[in-house]
Write a protein that holds these residues in place. Structure first.
Motif, PDB file in Angstrom:
ATOM      1  N   PRO A   1       0.810  -1.232   0.000  1.00 42.09           N
ATOM      2  CA  PRO A   1       0.000   0.000   0.000  1.00 42.09           C
ATOM      3  C   PRO A   1       0.835   1.269   0.000  1.00 42.09           C
ATOM      4  O   PRO A   1       0.465   2.263  -0.633  1.00 42.09           O
ATOM      5  CB  PRO A   1      -0.853  -0.121   1.266  1.00 42.09           C
ATOM      6  CG  PRO A   1      -0.253  -1.201   2.063  1.00 42.09           C
ATOM      7  CD  PRO A   1       0.463  -2.107   1.136  1.00 42.09           C
TER       8      PRO A   1
ATOM      9  N   GLN B   1       1.886   1.887  -3.596  1.00 42.97           N
ATOM     10  CA  GLN B   1       0.757   2.326  -4.409  1.00 42.97           C
ATOM     11  C   GLN B   1       0.395   3.779  -4.103  1.00 42.97           C
ATOM     12  O   GLN B   1       0.150   4.589  -5.018  1.00 42.97           O
ATOM     13  CB  GLN B   1      -0.447   1.418  -4.168  1.00 42.97           C
ATOM     14  CG  GLN B   1      -0.254  -0.026  -4.588  1.00 42.97           C
ATOM     15  CD  GLN B   1      -0.017  -0.172  -6.074  1.00 42.97           C
ATOM     16  OE1 GLN B   1      -0.660   0.462  -6.896  1.00 42.97           O
ATOM     17  NE2 GLN B   1       0.931  -1.022  -6.433  1.00 42.97           N
TER      18      GLN B   1
ATOM     19  N   SER C   1      -9.624   4.154   8.227  1.00 45.17           N
ATOM     20  CA  SER C   1      -8.815   2.950   8.089  1.00 45.17           C
ATOM     21  C   SER C   1      -8.855   2.109   9.353  1.00 45.17           C
ATOM     22  O   SER C   1      -9.438   2.501  10.369  1.00 45.17           O
ATOM     23  CB  SER C   1      -7.364   3.324   7.737  1.00 45.17           C
ATOM     24  OG  SER C   1      -7.317   3.917   6.451  1.00 45.17           O
TER      25      SER C   1
ATOM     26  N   HIS D   1       0.020   4.729   6.125  1.00 40.85           N
ATOM     27  CA  HIS D   1      -0.614   5.183   4.893  1.00 40.85           C
ATOM     28  C   HIS D   1      -0.761   6.696   4.833  1.00 40.85           C
ATOM     29  O   HIS D   1      -1.028   7.259   3.769  1.00 40.85           O
ATOM     30  CB  HIS D   1      -1.988   4.531   4.744  1.00 40.85           C
ATOM     31  CG  HIS D   1      -2.891   4.776   5.911  1.00 40.85           C
ATOM     32  ND1 HIS D   1      -2.618   4.314   7.183  1.00 40.85           N
ATOM     33  CD2 HIS D   1      -4.063   5.463   6.010  1.00 40.85           C
ATOM     34  CE1 HIS D   1      -3.582   4.698   7.999  1.00 40.85           C
ATOM     35  NE2 HIS D   1      -4.466   5.392   7.321  1.00 40.85           N
TER      36      HIS D   1
ATOM     37  N   LEU E   1      -8.100   1.988   4.341  1.00 40.65           N
ATOM     38  CA  LEU E   1      -7.326   0.746   4.297  1.00 40.65           C
ATOM     39  C   LEU E   1      -7.940  -0.281   5.233  1.00 40.65           C
ATOM     40  O   LEU E   1      -8.075  -0.032   6.436  1.00 40.65           O
ATOM     41  CB  LEU E   1      -5.873   0.977   4.717  1.00 40.65           C
ATOM     42  CG  LEU E   1      -4.920   1.504   3.647  1.00 40.65           C
ATOM     43  CD1 LEU E   1      -5.116   2.995   3.454  1.00 40.65           C
ATOM     44  CD2 LEU E   1      -3.469   1.195   4.014  1.00 40.65           C
ATOM     45  N   TRP E   2      -8.309  -1.420   4.668  1.00 35.78           N
ATOM     46  CA  TRP E   2      -8.667  -2.634   5.390  1.00 35.78           C
ATOM     47  C   TRP E   2      -9.844  -2.450   6.334  1.00 35.78           C
ATOM     48  O   TRP E   2     -10.052  -3.283   7.223  1.00 35.78           O
ATOM     49  CB  TRP E   2      -7.474  -3.171   6.194  1.00 35.78           C
ATOM     50  CG  TRP E   2      -6.133  -3.000   5.587  1.00 35.78           C
ATOM     51  CD1 TRP E   2      -5.040  -2.428   6.181  1.00 35.78           C
ATOM     52  CD2 TRP E   2      -5.683  -3.434   4.288  1.00 35.78           C
ATOM     53  NE1 TRP E   2      -3.958  -2.454   5.337  1.00 35.78           N
ATOM     54  CE2 TRP E   2      -4.319  -3.067   4.154  1.00 35.78           C
ATOM     55  CE3 TRP E   2      -6.300  -4.069   3.218  1.00 35.78           C
ATOM     56  CZ2 TRP E   2      -3.571  -3.324   3.019  1.00 35.78           C
ATOM     57  CZ3 TRP E   2      -5.556  -4.320   2.070  1.00 35.78           C
ATOM     58  CH2 TRP E   2      -4.212  -3.959   1.981  1.00 35.78           C
TER      59      TRP E   2
ATOM     60  N   PHE F   1      -8.257   0.190  -0.080  1.00 38.44           N
ATOM     61  CA  PHE F   1      -7.516  -1.063   0.001  1.00 38.44           C
ATOM     62  C   PHE F   1      -8.381  -2.094   0.724  1.00 38.44           C
ATOM     63  O   PHE F   1      -8.889  -1.830   1.821  1.00 38.44           O
ATOM     64  CB  PHE F   1      -6.218  -0.881   0.786  1.00 38.44           C
ATOM     65  CG  PHE F   1      -5.154  -0.108   0.063  1.00 38.44           C
ATOM     66  CD1 PHE F   1      -4.181  -0.762  -0.667  1.00 38.44           C
ATOM     67  CD2 PHE F   1      -5.135   1.277   0.110  1.00 38.44           C
ATOM     68  CE1 PHE F   1      -3.198  -0.055  -1.342  1.00 38.44           C
ATOM     69  CE2 PHE F   1      -4.160   2.001  -0.557  1.00 38.44           C
ATOM     70  CZ  PHE F   1      -3.187   1.332  -1.284  1.00 38.44           C
TER      71      PHE F   1
ATOM     72  N   LEU G   1      -5.095  -8.827  -2.494  1.00 39.54           N
ATOM     73  CA  LEU G   1      -5.249  -7.475  -2.000  1.00 39.54           C
ATOM     74  C   LEU G   1      -5.604  -6.605  -3.192  1.00 39.54           C
ATOM     75  O   LEU G   1      -5.010  -6.734  -4.268  1.00 39.54           O
ATOM     76  CB  LEU G   1      -3.956  -6.969  -1.350  1.00 39.54           C
ATOM     77  CG  LEU G   1      -3.458  -7.760  -0.145  1.00 39.54           C
ATOM     78  CD1 LEU G   1      -2.183  -7.129   0.402  1.00 39.54           C
ATOM     79  CD2 LEU G   1      -4.518  -7.850   0.947  1.00 39.54           C
TER      80      LEU G   1
ATOM     81  N   TYR H   1      -6.271  -2.619  -4.623  1.00 42.08           N
ATOM     82  CA  TYR H   1      -6.170  -1.166  -4.451  1.00 42.08           C
ATOM     83  C   TYR H   1      -6.999  -0.524  -5.550  1.00 42.08           C
ATOM     84  O   TYR H   1      -6.756  -0.744  -6.736  1.00 42.08           O
ATOM     85  CB  TYR H   1      -4.719  -0.712  -4.545  1.00 42.08           C
ATOM     86  CG  TYR H   1      -4.545   0.797  -4.597  1.00 42.08           C
ATOM     87  CD1 TYR H   1      -5.174   1.630  -3.669  1.00 42.08           C
ATOM     88  CD2 TYR H   1      -3.740   1.395  -5.566  1.00 42.08           C
ATOM     89  CE1 TYR H   1      -5.022   2.996  -3.700  1.00 42.08           C
ATOM     90  CE2 TYR H   1      -3.569   2.768  -5.609  1.00 42.08           C
ATOM     91  CZ  TYR H   1      -4.212   3.571  -4.680  1.00 42.08           C
ATOM     92  OH  TYR H   1      -4.057   4.936  -4.712  1.00 42.08           O
TER      93      TYR H   1
END
Length: 261
Positions: free
Chosen positions: A39, A42, A61, A68, A161-162, A194, A250, A252
């Protein structure tokens, strides 16, 4: 194990510091390249290209994570962090204040300095994030309006994220959460997302925690129905088997908000 018996992100058994130190800060953890390096690379490419930019970024996130935001703070003047549980907020605010005993992010900060090819001290990277974070807000999963009574402005970028498939109990809830993220964006603003595809759990301590499983097709449809246009989707296959978590890929996603829904 029956997934109905899994714990949830906002349950009291969730250990914020444990999550960070197991999955995101230990450079010897065998999935560190997938969960942190991937991540960060990216986001570095996205932000350094100026493809996504603006004044304010909202972060939604998983856990009191920082890595991040290191690249984001180079582009956005202000960062608003949204978290889904009080323990996570408390742990993140300890990091903001440099309280003793909080998780340290030297691995990620040093990795980004190397990625950028500069000699800036990694501590400078962390302090830049601290200065950029202007607000930490609670997202209450039990409310139709999860930010009530806080009212946030529409912004140029939402970064997640996640998180969304950890707080969504089913696919309808996931679709609803995508729409709630869209409501925070200006028309033309971007969602940077993500997720782990076809993932069902992750372990923390002695507990398994719930992840809503879905595939690429569902993700594309849900984003479209929430008013987004997908500009790019990058998939990274899981490279190493592990009983700590079970994603197949994963993903993105760079998605632009095209319309209100």
């Amino acid at each position: 194990m029956d997934s109905s018996l899994y714990k949830h992100y906002h349950d009291e058994e969730f250990d914020p510091k444990g999550l960070v130190e197991i999955y995101f800060c230990d450079e010897n953890y065998h999935l560190i390249e997938e969960l942190v390096d991937y991540p960060m690379k990216q986001l570095h490419e996205t932000f350094s290209s100026r493809r996504v930019r603006g004044d304010i970024l909202i972060d939604i996130s998983m856990g009191p994570t920082v890595y991040h935001l290191l690249s984001a703070s180079d582009i956005f003047k202000e960062i608003i962090v949204i978290e889904c549980s009080e323990p996570n907020i408390e742990e993140f605010e300890k990091w903001l204040k440099k309280d003793p005993g909080t998780s340290e992010w030297s691995y990620a900060a040093k990795a980004l300095c190397e990625l950028e090819g500069n000699r800036e001290e990694w501590q400078v990277k962390e302090d830049k994030v601290r200065r950029a974070v202007k607000q930490v807000v609670k997202w209450d999963v039990s409310k139709d309006n999860p930010l009530d009574p806080v009212i946030l402005p529409q912004v140029d970028c939402v970064l997640s994220l996640w998180c969304l498939n950890t707080i969504s109990r089913d696919k309808d809830a996931y679709r609803s959460n995508l729409r709630k993220c869209a409501s925070l964006l200006n028309i033309g603003g971007h969602l940077l997302l993500f997720v782990g595809l076809n993932m069902t759990y992750y372990k923390l301590g002695e507990h398994k925690f719930f992840i809503l499983p879905y595939d690429k097709k569902f993700l594309r449809e849900a984003l479209r129905d929430a008013g987004y246009v997908i500009e790019n989707m990058n998939l990274l296959p899981s490279k190493k088997g592990c009983d700590m978590l079970d994603y197949e890929h994963l993903a993105y996603v760079i998605a632009r908000k095209e319309r209100e829904v």
